[in-house]
Design a protein around this motif. Structure first.
Motif, mmCIF file in Angstrom:
data_model
loop_
_atom_site.group_PDB
_atom_site.id
_atom_site.type_symbol
_atom_site.label_atom_id
_atom_site.label_comp_id
_atom_site.label_asym_id
_atom_site.label_seq_id
_atom_site.Cartn_x
_atom_site.Cartn_y
_atom_site.Cartn_z
ATOM 1 N N VAL A 587 0.829 -1.209 0.000
ATOM 2 C CA VAL A 587 0.000 0.000 0.000
ATOM 3 C C VAL A 587 0.862 1.256 0.000
ATOM 4 C CG1 VAL A 587 -1.757 1.292 1.269
ATOM 5 C CG2 VAL A 587 -1.897 -1.204 1.144
ATOM 6 N N ASP A 588 1.828 1.330 0.916
ATOM 7 C CA ASP A 588 2.666 2.534 1.011
ATOM 8 C C ASP A 588 3.553 2.704 -0.224
ATOM 9 O OD1 ASP A 588 1.536 3.050 3.427
ATOM 10 O OD2 ASP A 588 3.261 2.449 4.639
ATOM 11 N N GLU A 590 2.831 1.778 -3.356
ATOM 12 C CA GLU A 590 2.034 2.233 -4.489
ATOM 13 C C GLU A 590 1.467 3.627 -4.280
ATOM 14 O OE1 GLU A 590 2.025 0.631 -7.220
ATOM 15 O OE2 GLU A 590 3.073 -1.109 -6.402
ATOM 16 N N VAL A 591 1.049 3.944 -3.054
ATOM 17 C CA VAL A 591 0.368 5.212 -2.798
ATOM 18 C C VAL A 591 1.358 6.346 -2.558
ATOM 19 C CG1 VAL A 591 -1.197 6.421 -1.222
ATOM 20 C CG2 VAL A 591 -1.672 4.062 -1.901
ATOM 21 N N GLU A 596 0.495 6.531 -6.746
ATOM 22 C CA GLU A 596 -0.721 5.912 -7.284
ATOM 23 C C GLU A 596 -0.677 5.777 -8.807
ATOM 24 O OE1 GLU A 596 -4.483 6.973 -4.982
ATOM 25 O OE2 GLU A 596 -3.274 8.770 -4.635
ATOM 26 N N SER A 600 -4.739 2.909 -7.173
ATOM 27 C CA SER A 600 -5.207 4.020 -6.337
ATOM 28 C C SER A 600 -5.310 3.559 -4.886
ATOM 29 C CB SER A 600 -6.563 4.521 -6.823
ATOM 30 O OG SER A 600 -7.564 3.545 -6.587
ATOM 31 N N GLU A 601 -5.188 4.500 -3.982
ATOM 32 C CA GLU A 601 -5.305 4.167 -2.560
ATOM 33 C C GLU A 601 -6.682 3.603 -2.247
ATOM 34 O OE1 GLU A 601 -4.649 6.235 1.833
ATOM 35 O OE2 GLU A 601 -4.713 7.486 0.034
#
Length: 641
Positions: A587-588, A590-591, A596, A600-601
């Motif tokens: 998550v971190d 990619e965001v 993103e 997307s988050e």
């Protein structure tokens, strides 16, 4: 950084210098204690932002104290203490994953190496089963002796190799000329950690990187050897000579023996770096045997390396021909070179891919070049100019009866050696820049930067020598400012972070423990997917007997690479059920790091809210989902949220 820096009698007392250095040492120690007492509790997308500010303040004071003292005088013992302060500060920064108590550092190759080291420690894998067992066997020994977890042992070993680089770069300069000013300049040049480019190497357990950090030890021994008085010409000559007059070590030469041992060590750490060394030694052999007999460039005054070259080359051949991968890599290099000669190769595929990725997050190529390669480029240019200048002076002083007194002829000869070696190694490195193996070029780039650092430092020293004495007072503040900028630019990129549009390689407890639990309780026949990358590396690290060549079929080829593929998977378009692991790292990365650009988050946060997607495991930093196929509108029974 300038040199003509005055002497210990410039009005600055030893007491003043020691006071400044004491403040620096205390600041670094205090900052390190604060960082040690603030261990990482979750994934850190940037080690720079997550490390407490007092550490960076302490490190800055440490570098500033060391620089101020050495700029006032490079010629006394206090300057030596200043270099030690800079060394300690640099090693502490490079060892931040250890200081911050990271569970592990390195998400790609290091995870596979973690599995191999675990297998070696458990006795399920022998020393000869690994192409480059040096680091793994050292880790197993250290882990067993200290009683620490294997992941911790690997972090310590990686930090140890990095410390060797920091220590031996100034020692190479000292062995080259014995000049204290040049030694200090080389030390601060080494503190910039210029070999790291974050494309193919880094400060983690990566066997090529560790061999690269070890190479300055070999280079130091090589300089000491070729500048030493020759008792005999080579190991080969020594074996054939009458050894009755003295011990074998005296006949062979101590530095010959040291070079042989270090060469074999490099082979075991990574054979590719050892091949670079063999090419280097072969170049020196040709120079000594051929060129010096036609051009009087003082290289004949240097001790030859015939025996060491033959010995290391034979050991390298004996070792590599036991493994199949050497033939596949060699074939790829040969094909890339052949295509380059024909003009059909696409140069810099790795660079092109990264350039496109950078542009997708509105990062310009010029910006990335400044952040990653500006300071190294300056050193490469300075090193090249130093070689050209040395070669020119050698021709000017070809008559040995009228030598210039400003430069030691032996030092000039070594610089000439290094320059010619660079000219030979350059095309070999550039061959790796072609086609699909272009990422390997940046490995060799890091290796070549070792020469650039030493030669660049020698060029800076030479510039300082020719600066008029009256200009030195104004030059010192300028030198301090340039040094501060160069250190900041360089040290900001020794770890990946959002600053260079990437995420740190931190692997936290939740990630490893989450995958460990998920793998332990998995159904053997269910396919695994992933966010950008599947869990192949985690299987390498956590499943006994798993290596890249024999991973389970269920973890190959099912990962999602963008948002549309993720949504397709979550909608049940697959023909079979899937495990989808999602960690905080995903998550971190990619965001925050990748802005993103692919995911997307919102889509990553709402994975568990999709119908037919079952949330089966969570530990606060790792989630495992069970995704069912719903092409026919059905949802297999037996699985609940």
């Amino acid at each position: 950084m300038s040199v003509g820096l005055g002497s210990s009698g410039t009005g600055v007392s030893d007491a003043w210098g020691r006071l400044v250095l004491t403040v620096g040492f205390l600041a670094v120690a205090a900052g390190t204690v604060v960082a040690w007492q603030t261990p990482a509790t979750a994934y850190e997308v940037s080690i720079y932002a997550a490390t407490p500010l007092p550490f960076w303040i302490g490190a800055s004071i440490g570098f500033l104290s060391a620089a101020v003292v050495t700029l006032r005088s490079c010629r006394d013992r206090v300057a030596g203490l200043a270099v030690v302060l800079g060394l300690v500060t640099t090693v502490t920064i490079g060892a931040l994953p250890v200081v911050r108590s990271y569970r592990f550092y390195g998400r790609a190759d290091p995870m596979s190496h973690l599995g191999w080291a675990t297998e070696m420690l458990a006795g399920r894998m022998s020393f000869g089963d690994v192409f480059y067992p040096g680091g793994h066997s050292t880790t197993a020994l250290l882990t067993d002796a200290m009683g620490v977890p294997i992941e911790r042992g690997m972090l310590l070993v990686a930090a140890l190799y990095f410390a060797l680089y920091v220590v031996f770069i100034p020692l190479i300069a000292k062995a080259l000329s014995g000049n204290r000013e040049l030694t200090v300049i080389a030390a601060f040049s080494g503190f910039m950690v210029l070999p790291v480019n974050q494309i193919s190497n880094g400060l983690f357990f990566h066997t090529y990187s560790m061999a690269m950090w070890f190479f300055p030890v070999f280079l130091y021994a090589l300089v000491k050897h070729i500048r030493s008085e020759p008792a005999v010409d080579s190991i080969t000559d020594a074996v054939m000579s009458d050894l009755a007059d003295g011990p074998i070590l005296d006949a062979v030469g101590a530095w010959n023996v040291v070079l042989a041992v270090l060469g074999v060590t490099l082979i075991l750490i990574h054979p590719q770096v050892a091949l670079n060394v063999i090419i280097l030694l072969g170049t020196l052999v040709v120079l000594h045997a051929v060129v010096c007999r036609r051009f009087d460039l003082f290289v004949s005054d240097l001790r030859p390396v015939y025996g060491v070259f033959v010995f290391i080359a034979l050991c390298w051949l004996v070792w590599i021909f036991q493994f199949d991968q050497v033939f596949s890599v060699g074939e790829r290099v040969a094909v890339s070179t052949y295509e380059a000669i024909l003009g059909t190769a696409e140069a810099g595929e790795s660079v092109e891919t990264r350039a496109e990725s950078a542009q997708s997050v509105d990062a310009s190529i010029a910006e990335l070049f400044v952040k990653l390669f500006l300071v190294p480029s300056v050193y490469i240019a300075l090193g090249f100019l130093m070689f050209v200048y040395t070669l020119w002076r050698s021709f000017q002083d070809a008559d040995k009866r009228h030598l210039s007194a400003d430069v030691d002829p032996l030092s000039r000869s070594v610089v000439t050696y290094f320059g010619y070696a660079g000219l030979v190694l350059g095309p070999f490195f550039i061959a790796h820049f072609m086609g699909p193996i272009s990422h390997l070029f940046f490995r060799h780039y890091g290796f070549g930067m070792m020469f650039a650092i030493v030669l660049g430092a020698a060029a800076i020293h030479r510039i300082g020598v020719v600066i008029p004495e009256g200009w030195m007072k104004a030059a010192k503040p300028l030198a301090l400012g340039l040094l501060a900028v160069a250190l900041a630019l360089s040290l900001l990129t020794v770890f990946t972070s959002p600053y260079i549009y990437n995420a740190t390689h931190h692997v936290n407890d939740q990630h490893i423990d989450g995958f460990d639990t998920a793998i332990e309780h998995r159904a053997e026949d269910i396919q695994w997917s992933g966010i950008r990358n599947g869990p192949g590396r985690e299987f390498d690290a956590l499943v006994p007997g798993t290596v890249r060549q024999n991973r389970p079929d269920v973890i190959g080829g099912a990962s999602t690479y963008n948002e549309s593929e993720l949504q397709s998977l979550l909608s049940g378009a697959s023909d079979e059920v899937m495990y989808l692991p999602v960690s905080q790292i995903d998550v971190d990365r990619e965001v925050i790091a990748y802005r993103e650009v692919r995911y997307s988050e919102e889509s990553l946060r709402r994975i568990g809210a999709q119908p037919g997607v079952h949330h089966v495991q969570s530990n606060g930093g790792f989630d495992l989902y069970y995704v069912t196929p719903r092409a026919n509108g059905s949802d297999p029974a037996g699985v609940s949220d």
